[in-house]
Scaffold this active site. Structure first.
Site, mmCIF file in Angstrom:
data_model
loop_
_atom_site.group_PDB
_atom_site.id
_atom_site.type_symbol
_atom_site.label_atom_id
_atom_site.label_comp_id
_atom_site.label_asym_id
_atom_site.label_seq_id
_atom_site.Cartn_x
_atom_site.Cartn_y
_atom_site.Cartn_z
ATOM 1 N N SER A 123 0.839 -1.201 0.000
ATOM 2 C CA SER A 123 0.000 0.000 0.000
ATOM 3 C C SER A 123 0.881 1.261 0.000
ATOM 4 O O SER A 123 1.691 1.434 -0.908
ATOM 5 C CB SER A 123 -0.966 -0.064 1.195
ATOM 6 O OG SER A 123 -2.025 0.843 1.037
ATOM 7 N N ASP A 259 -9.307 -5.563 -5.076
ATOM 8 C CA ASP A 259 -8.478 -4.576 -4.381
ATOM 9 C C ASP A 259 -9.006 -3.154 -4.573
ATOM 10 O O ASP A 259 -9.467 -2.788 -5.662
ATOM 11 C CB ASP A 259 -7.060 -4.652 -4.956
ATOM 12 C CG ASP A 259 -5.976 -4.182 -4.007
ATOM 13 O OD1 ASP A 259 -6.249 -3.300 -3.176
ATOM 14 O OD2 ASP A 259 -4.852 -4.711 -4.121
ATOM 15 N N HIS A 286 -7.225 -6.124 -0.773
ATOM 16 C CA HIS A 286 -6.025 -5.321 -0.541
ATOM 17 C C HIS A 286 -4.937 -6.057 0.237
ATOM 18 O O HIS A 286 -3.825 -5.559 0.345
ATOM 19 C CB HIS A 286 -6.434 -4.054 0.214
ATOM 20 C CG HIS A 286 -5.409 -2.969 0.239
ATOM 21 N ND1 HIS A 286 -4.780 -2.497 -0.898
ATOM 22 C CD2 HIS A 286 -4.891 -2.236 1.273
ATOM 23 C CE1 HIS A 286 -3.933 -1.526 -0.570
ATOM 24 N NE2 HIS A 286 -3.973 -1.365 0.736
#
Length: 306
Positions: A123, A259, A286
């Protein structure tokens, strides 16, 4: 190798944050032996910013199954590293340069340059890892960008599409400007369950990431904004792909079929990075390292040890 027989080293390294106004430190943990392993250690850059290292705990299996030592650390502003709550909203302090300087400080403290090291950034951590790799630091061997946007504006485009597919009552609640209302929080939780972590219940270590952000949201608010759905921070116009052509190491790009980092914001990494492979996890959002752990370990382990 079983977890019971793994060497684990925890420590702190002093880090003087530029314009921080106080002395500070970075907390770290090394899982596995840096000295005895024949494979380059993997430095894990967590997301948020401010989520802390705990939710990346499945990466320890890379050492148990492949012999790859893992270096975890809490970036400053969260977890067991120095906090700077007084710097909320100060985008001249919370910069990529700040976190890169901290990373370099840790790499040098652990003497990773000569033996070589790899990076996995998840991320926000992947955004940081990509910028770091584009500067071609000495010793970097490979890079994994896991569920990270190459373009924040394209992230917003993809996010808007995901929101348009939500039930009407959820969409309407997310349009509220009151991000602290029970309705907004309930709608956000619905989105997160679809596109951040689809496991129910969430693993404890994933819950810890959210707790870390609640405990100190300074960096997150300044860099990201009030939530995953409202991007008002300093990275709102960020286009990381514009420097990605300077990444010279083998790179693995990952995302999940569900995601929040949709293909549209991930694709520029694949288009621009010279030596790159892109894998999408079909049953993940995610956090593929939790949602499809066996395949995640197989894909990453093969890439890092190959």
């Amino acid at each position: 190798m079983t977890a019971a027989h793994v060497q684990v080293l925890e420590g702190e390294v002093r880090f003087h944050a530029p314009n921080g106004g106080k002395s500070g430190h970075t907390w770290y943990k090394v899982y596995g032996s840096l000295e005895s392993s024949t494979l380059s250690p993997l430095v894990a850059l967590h997301g948020g910013p401010g989520a802390g290292h705990e939710y990346l705990s499945p990466l320890t299996k890379l050492y148990e199954k492949h012999g790859i030592p893992i270096v975890f650390y809490d970036q400053i502003g969260c977890g067991r590293s120095t906090h700077y709550r007084e710097k909320v909203g100060d985008d001249s302090f919370w910069t990529f340069d700040l976190f890169i300087e901290e990373l370099n400080n840790l790499v040098d403290h652990l003497q990773l340059r000569e033996r070589g090291f790899c990076i996995i950034g998840q991320s926000w951590g992947g955004m940081l890892g990509a910028v770091y790799a584009a500067r071609r630091p000495k010793g970097l061997k490979k890079l994994i960008i896991a569920s990270s946007p190459a373009s924040v504006p394209l992230y917003v485009v993809g996010n808007n599409r995901l929101r348009s597919e939500l039930p009407q009552n959820v969409r309407e609640a997310l349009e509220s400007s009151d991000h602290n209302s029970p309705e907004y929080e309930k709608a956000s939780a619905f989105f997160y369950k679809q596109h951040v972590c689809r496991l129910d219940p969430r693993p404890d270590d994933v819950q810890t990431a959210f707790k870390n952000l609640e405990e100190d949201s300074t960096a997150y608010l300044t860099i990201q904004g009030p939530s995953e759905l409202v991007i008002t921070g300093s990275t709102k116009d960020w286009e990381g792909w514009k420097v990605a052509h300077q990444i010279s190491v083998d790179t693995l790009v990952l995302n999940g079929r569900y995601d929040e980092m949709t293909d549209i914001c991930v694709e520029p990494w694949f288009r621009v990075i010279p030596r790159v492979k892109w894998v999408t996890f079909e049953n993940s959002s995610h956090m593929a390292h939790w949602e499809e752990p066996e395949r995640f370990l197989q894909v990453c382990g093969g890439f890092l040890s190959g």
